[in-house]
Design a protein around this motif. Sequence first.
Motif, short mmCIF file in Angstrom:
data_model
loop_
_atom_site.label_atom_id
_atom_site.label_comp_id
_atom_site.label_asym_id
_atom_site.label_seq_id
_atom_site.Cartn_x
_atom_site.Cartn_y
_atom_site.Cartn_z
N ARG A 133 -19.62 47.09 37.50
CA ARG A 133 -19.44 48.41 38.57
C ARG A 133 -18.15 49.00 38.30
O ARG A 133 -18.00 50.18 38.24
CB ARG A 133 -19.71 48.03 39.90
CG ARG A 133 -19.85 49.13 40.82
CD ARG A 133 -20.22 48.83 42.15
NE ARG A 133 -21.74 48.04 42.01
CZ ARG A 133 -22.40 47.84 43.03
NH1 ARG A 133 -21.55 47.39 44.29
NH2 ARG A 133 -23.65 47.52 43.12
N ALA A 134 -17.13 48.11 38.35
CA ALA A 134 -15.66 48.52 38.47
C ALA A 134 -15.52 49.23 37.21
O ALA A 134 -14.96 50.33 37.08
CB ALA A 134 -14.72 47.59 38.47
N ALA A 135 -16.04 48.73 35.96
CA ALA A 135 -15.71 49.08 34.65
C ALA A 135 -16.51 50.69 34.64
O ALA A 135 -15.90 51.49 34.10
CB ALA A 135 -16.11 48.34 33.65
N LEU A 136 -17.61 50.72 34.99
CA LEU A 136 -18.56 52.14 35.18
C LEU A 136 -17.68 53.05 35.92
O LEU A 136 -17.61 54.21 35.46
CB LEU A 136 -19.89 51.55 35.64
CG LEU A 136 -20.77 51.05 34.78
CD1 LEU A 136 -22.11 50.77 35.47
CD2 LEU A 136 -21.20 51.60 33.49
N THR A 137 -17.05 52.39 37.03
CA THR A 137 -16.24 53.53 37.71
C THR A 137 -14.94 54.06 37.12
O THR A 137 -14.79 55.22 37.06
CB THR A 137 -15.91 52.79 39.07
OG1 THR A 137 -16.99 52.27 39.87
CG2 THR A 137 -15.13 53.76 39.97
N SER A 138 -14.43 53.03 36.52
CA SER A 138 -13.19 53.53 35.77
C SER A 138 -13.71 54.50 34.53
O SER A 138 -12.93 55.21 34.23
CB SER A 138 -12.62 51.96 35.09
OG SER A 138 -11.98 51.58 36.21
N LEU A 139 -14.79 54.21 33.96
CA LEU A 139 -15.37 55.08 32.87
C LEU A 139 -15.76 56.32 33.16
O LEU A 139 -15.30 57.39 32.66
CB LEU A 139 -16.48 54.21 32.28
CG LEU A 139 -17.24 55.07 30.99
CD1 LEU A 139 -16.23 55.16 29.75
CD2 LEU A 139 -18.58 54.18 30.34
N GLU A 140 -16.24 56.20 34.38
CA GLU A 140 -16.69 57.77 34.96
C GLU A 140 -15.09 58.53 35.41
O GLU A 140 -15.21 59.67 35.02
CB GLU A 140 -17.28 57.53 36.22
CG GLU A 140 -18.83 57.14 36.04
CD GLU A 140 -19.45 56.88 37.14
OE1 GLU A 140 -18.82 57.05 38.22
OE2 GLU A 140 -20.55 56.58 37.21
N LYS A 141 -14.36 57.89 35.71
CA LYS A 141 -13.02 58.62 35.98
C LYS A 141 -12.42 58.95 34.64
O LYS A 141 -11.63 60.00 34.49
CB LYS A 141 -11.91 57.61 36.78
CG LYS A 141 -12.36 57.32 38.15
CD LYS A 141 -11.31 56.53 38.97
CE LYS A 141 -11.86 56.18 40.41
NZ LYS A 141 -11.00 55.26 41.08
#
Length: 344
Positions: A133-141
């Motif tokens: 989830r953190a990686a997806l959030t970072s990827l979205e940013k």
Amino acid sequence: MEEHPYSDVLKLHRRRRCCRPGVLTALLALMMTALWAGLLTLLLLWRWDTVQNLKQLEDTAALNISQVSKDLERYKGDQMAGRSQEAQALQTMEEIQAEQRRMKDQDSELSQDLDGLREDLTNLKSQGLNERRAALTSLEKLQEEVSKLWVELRVANARTPKVTPGKMLPPTLLTVPLVPTTMSTTVPATAPATAPTLVSTTAVPLSLSSTPGSMCDTCPEEWVSFQRKCYYFGEGAKRWIQARYACSDLHGRLVSIHSQEEQDFLAKYVNKKGSWIGLRDLNIEGEFVWMDGSTLDYSNWRPGEPNNGGEGEDCVMMLGFGQWNDAFCNTHLEGWMCERLATC
């Protein structure tokens, strides 16, 4: 003197009369003797028969006593054998009970180890989900930043003056190879060898909808998709720990609720008799933690809850009308909610 003619007859008659009592007496004595002899004979016969019967009874009694003695000895032997078998059975029973206790101890240890392994596995899964989830959030940013960069690049390219032979180009942005684009490079034939290469592009700036992984909404069969997560609404009486393992078997976990939107979505599917969710304060009383490892950042408690009623309500359920209540973890609820990340 002349004798009477009947004098002889008279004498004979008298003589007979004189002899008759003696004869009767003799006959009576003889009859008595014969009677006593008969009685004595009968007595002797009875005594002999009695002696024979007594002998037979004695022999029979001796045989019976011998048989009874044998039976008694056999019974004593059987009783001793039975006692020996009973002692052996008791010893075997004690050994079986000791083995059962040992197996229960081993089963308890194995159960503890299994619970520890499942806890570790759940923690690893939760950690992996959190990291993803953190990686997806970072990827979205990062995708947002890349989109902004592409917008700025297009604006800069649109403002670049046309190239004329023999004229130096002003500095401009270089090609960014992070995003696939359709490029056409225009370089004047007379441009100096040291001039930077200019790029004009027709690529459309990236958005979250076109970024791989940003619209992942594929869920397994019988799972419901909502905000890039899949939800499974189980039915059947289960305790909290059983519901937790049921979600683990489905490659998910009990739900963690972090927003009103997610709460409103789940309230549509909650079991009318209540459903387990992934919130609990098993470690520290009053410190509620979600299954994804996060602390309580959103709540929808029923008024007066949590109250730890009975000093043991450490697991949280969603009531049939959507509000939350802390309950005993061993309570059997008819519903339980699982979640997992959607795939692309």
